[in-house]
Design a protein around this motif. Sequence first.
Motif, PDB file in Angstrom:
ATOM      1  N   LEU A 127     -74.812  32.033 -94.264  1.00  0.00           N
ATOM      2  CA  LEU A 127     -76.007  31.186 -94.226  1.00  0.00           C
ATOM      3  C   LEU A 127     -76.060  30.279 -95.453  1.00  0.00           C
ATOM      4  N   ALA A 128     -75.699  30.824 -96.610  1.00  0.00           N
ATOM      5  CA  ALA A 128     -75.687  30.030 -97.845  1.00  0.00           C
ATOM      6  C   ALA A 128     -74.686  28.881 -97.740  1.00  0.00           C
ATOM      7  N   THR A 129     -73.538  29.160 -97.140  1.00  0.00           N
ATOM      8  CA  THR A 129     -72.529  28.113 -96.953  1.00  0.00           C
ATOM      9  C   THR A 129     -73.027  27.035 -96.006  1.00  0.00           C
ATOM     10  N   LEU A 130     -73.696  27.454 -94.923  1.00  0.00           N
ATOM     11  CA  LEU A 130     -74.242  26.493 -93.969  1.00  0.00           C
ATOM     12  C   LEU A 130     -75.305  25.621 -94.628  1.00  0.00           C
ATOM     13  N   ARG A 131     -76.161  26.244 -95.458  1.00  0.00           N
ATOM     14  CA  ARG A 131     -77.162  25.457 -96.180  1.00  0.00           C
ATOM     15  C   ARG A 131     -76.500  24.453 -97.110  1.00  0.00           C
ATOM     16  N   MET A 132     -75.480  24.888 -97.811  1.00  0.00           N
ATOM     17  CA  MET A 132     -74.804  24.015 -98.772  1.00  0.00           C
ATOM     18  C   MET A 132     -74.137  22.829 -98.071  1.00  0.00           C
ATOM     19  N   GLU A 133     -73.586  23.071 -96.879  1.00  0.00           N
ATOM     20  CA  GLU A 133     -72.842  22.028 -96.180  1.00  0.00           C
ATOM     21  C   GLU A 133     -73.726  21.075 -95.388  1.00  0.00           C
ATOM     22  N   LYS A 134     -74.872  21.558 -94.916  1.00  0.00           N
ATOM     23  CA  LYS A 134     -75.653  20.766 -93.974  1.00  0.00           C
ATOM     24  C   LYS A 134     -77.031  20.345 -94.479  1.00  0.00           C
ATOM     25  N   TYR A 135     -77.522  20.988 -95.541  1.00  0.00           N
ATOM     26  CA  TYR A 135     -78.908  20.794 -95.960  1.00  0.00           C
ATOM     27  C   TYR A 135     -79.039  20.142 -97.328  1.00  0.00           C
ATOM     28  N   GLY A 136     -80.149  19.434 -97.489  1.00  0.00           N
ATOM     29  CA  GLY A 136     -80.639  19.029 -98.796  1.00  0.00           C
ATOM     30  C   GLY A 136     -82.106  19.415 -98.875  1.00  0.00           C
ATOM     31  N   PHE A 137     -82.581  19.796-100.066  1.00  0.00           N
ATOM     32  CA  PHE A 137     -83.958  20.250-100.227  1.00  0.00           C
ATOM     33  C   PHE A 137     -84.648  19.432-101.313  1.00  0.00           C
ATOM     34  N   VAL A 138     -85.868  18.986-101.018  1.00  0.00           N
ATOM     35  CA  VAL A 138     -86.690  18.257-101.981  1.00  0.00           C
ATOM     36  C   VAL A 138     -88.024  18.992-102.067  1.00  0.00           C
ATOM     37  N   PHE A 139     -88.443  19.311-103.287  1.00  0.00           N
ATOM     38  CA  PHE A 139     -89.618  20.159-103.472  1.00  0.00           C
ATOM     39  C   PHE A 139     -90.796  19.359-104.046  1.00  0.00           C
ATOM     40  N   GLN A 140     -91.944  20.019-104.120  1.00  0.00           N
ATOM     41  CA  GLN A 140     -93.157  19.380-104.630  1.00  0.00           C
ATOM     42  C   GLN A 140     -92.955  18.882-106.054  1.00  0.00           C
ATOM     43  N   GLN A 141     -92.324  19.696-106.864  1.00  0.00           N
ATOM     44  CA  GLN A 141     -91.933  19.302-108.214  1.00  0.00           C
ATOM     45  C   GLN A 141     -90.421  19.115-108.236  1.00  0.00           C
ATOM     46  N   ALA A 142     -89.957  18.061-108.893  1.00  0.00           N
ATOM     47  CA  ALA A 142     -88.523  17.773-108.889  1.00  0.00           C
ATOM     48  C   ALA A 142     -87.708  18.873-109.568  1.00  0.00           C
ATOM     49  N   ALA A 143     -88.350  19.613-110.491  1.00  0.00           N
ATOM     50  CA  ALA A 143     -87.700  20.742-111.171  1.00  0.00           C
ATOM     51  C   ALA A 143     -86.374  20.336-111.810  1.00  0.00           C
ATOM     52  N   LEU A 144     -86.416  19.218-112.522  1.00  0.00           N
ATOM     53  CA  LEU A 144     -85.227  18.776-113.247  1.00  0.00           C
ATOM     54  C   LEU A 144     -85.071  19.595-114.517  1.00  0.00           C
ATOM     55  N   VAL A 145     -83.834  19.714-114.969  1.00  0.00           N
ATOM     56  CA  VAL A 145     -83.544  20.444-116.203  1.00  0.00           C
ATOM     57  C   VAL A 145     -83.857  19.534-117.386  1.00  0.00           C
ATOM     58  N   PRO A 146     -84.822  19.901-118.248  1.00  0.00           N
ATOM     59  CA  PRO A 146     -85.280  18.980-119.302  1.00  0.00           C
ATOM     60  C   PRO A 146     -84.189  18.538-120.267  1.00  0.00           C
ATOM     61  N   ALA A 147     -83.219  19.411-120.519  1.00  0.00           N
ATOM     62  CA  ALA A 147     -82.191  19.091-121.516  1.00  0.00           C
ATOM     63  C   ALA A 147     -81.097  18.182-120.974  1.00  0.00           C
ATOM     64  N   LEU A 148     -81.118  17.918-119.666  1.00  0.00           N
ATOM     65  CA  LEU A 148     -80.063  17.122-119.051  1.00  0.00           C
ATOM     66  C   LEU A 148     -80.563  15.729-118.712  1.00  0.00           C
ATOM     67  N   SER A 149     -79.657  14.777-118.686  1.00  0.00           N
ATOM     68  CA  SER A 149     -79.993  13.419-118.274  1.00  0.00           C
ATOM     69  C   SER A 149     -80.184  13.381-116.765  1.00  0.00           C
ATOM     70  N   ALA A 150     -80.687  12.255-116.274  1.00  0.00           N
ATOM     71  CA  ALA A 150     -80.863  12.096-114.828  1.00  0.00           C
ATOM     72  C   ALA A 150     -79.539  12.286-114.100  1.00  0.00           C
ATOM     73  N   LEU A 151     -78.484  11.671-114.606  1.00  0.00           N
ATOM     74  CA  LEU A 151     -77.173  11.813-113.977  1.00  0.00           C
ATOM     75  C   LEU A 151     -76.700  13.257-114.014  1.00  0.00           C
ATOM     76  N   GLU A 152     -76.858  13.905-115.132  1.00  0.00           N
ATOM     77  CA  GLU A 152     -76.437  15.305-115.242  1.00  0.00           C
ATOM     78  C   GLU A 152     -77.240  16.201-114.308  1.00  0.00           C
ATOM     79  N   ASN A 153     -78.519  15.869-114.093  1.00  0.00           N
ATOM     80  CA  ASN A 153     -79.324  16.644-113.146  1.00  0.00           C
ATOM     81  C   ASN A 153     -78.818  16.473-111.718  1.00  0.00           C
ATOM     82  N   VAL A 154     -78.359  15.293-111.374  1.00  0.00           N
ATOM     83  CA  VAL A 154     -77.794  15.076-110.041  1.00  0.00           C
ATOM     84  C   VAL A 154     -76.498  15.865-109.875  1.00  0.00           C
ATOM     85  N   LEU A 155     -75.757  15.990-110.952  1.00  0.00           N
ATOM     86  CA  LEU A 155     -74.460  16.677-110.916  1.00  0.00           C
ATOM     87  C   LEU A 155     -74.571  18.190-111.107  1.00  0.00           C
ATOM     88  N   VAL A 156     -75.773  18.689-111.382  1.00  0.00           N
ATOM     89  CA  VAL A 156     -75.910  20.085-111.805  1.00  0.00           C
ATOM     90  C   VAL A 156     -75.436  21.067-110.744  1.00  0.00           C
TER      91      VAL A 156
END
Length: 236
Positions: free
Chosen positions: A81-110
């Motif tokens: 199920l985890a593999t199927l989620r990784m391959e087929k899904y994207g999730f967007v939440f109420q809060q973006a929950a970005l990592v404060p210490a990382l840049s925008a690009l690094e957050n996309v790559l996390v």
Amino acid sequence: MFAPVLQLEGVTRDFSDGRVVRRVLKETNLDILPGELTALAGPSGSGKTTLLTIMGLVLKPSAGRIVVAGSDAGGLSEDELATLRMEKYGFVFQQAALVPALSALENVLVASAIQGARVRSETRTRAVGLLDKLGMKEYADSRPQQLSGGQQQRVGIARALMGDPVLLLCDEPTSALDVESSHLVLDTLKRLSRDSRRAVVLVTHDPRVFPYADRLIKMEDGAIVYDTRSASPGGN
């Protein structure tokens, strides 16, 4: 018409406190089509978050069948199920929950970094391209605290798109945003839903979402009571 990216057939969900079994999602039949932005609305306790969580293969239904991009999710192990989620899904939440210490690009790559793989140049190029597509390329080196709420959400959307999902599930992505930021995020999601292979499903209390939706589904007491595709109560 394109084949559904997600099909729910007779899906229900029960919860028990050890004494009483309560049905929080009544029998639900639903097809989610690519090229559409579907808004899932209803009051608190209506079952919409339960339905979204089942759609995302995070919560298993008590009964029924779920088919994702032609693959039956029934009987899959947690790893599968985890593999199927990784391959087929994207999730967007109420809060973006970005990592404060990382840049925008690094957050996309996390996500790529968490999976333990070395971030290849083509992966970085894809991340920059997504930020550019979402109007955030010039903020690639900015930290989350330097971005507005709407900008943070667009970085979160870019992160969700890194796996090129066919289904983007969004949980109240505009509820914490001001009017301008909300419209920017909704414009972004609307454009993304125009991809003929991708569907966007958005759970919301926010009426600002409705004009952007191709399809509106309303829930009450664990059941779909209105669906603009059928334009009649109880339509699925």
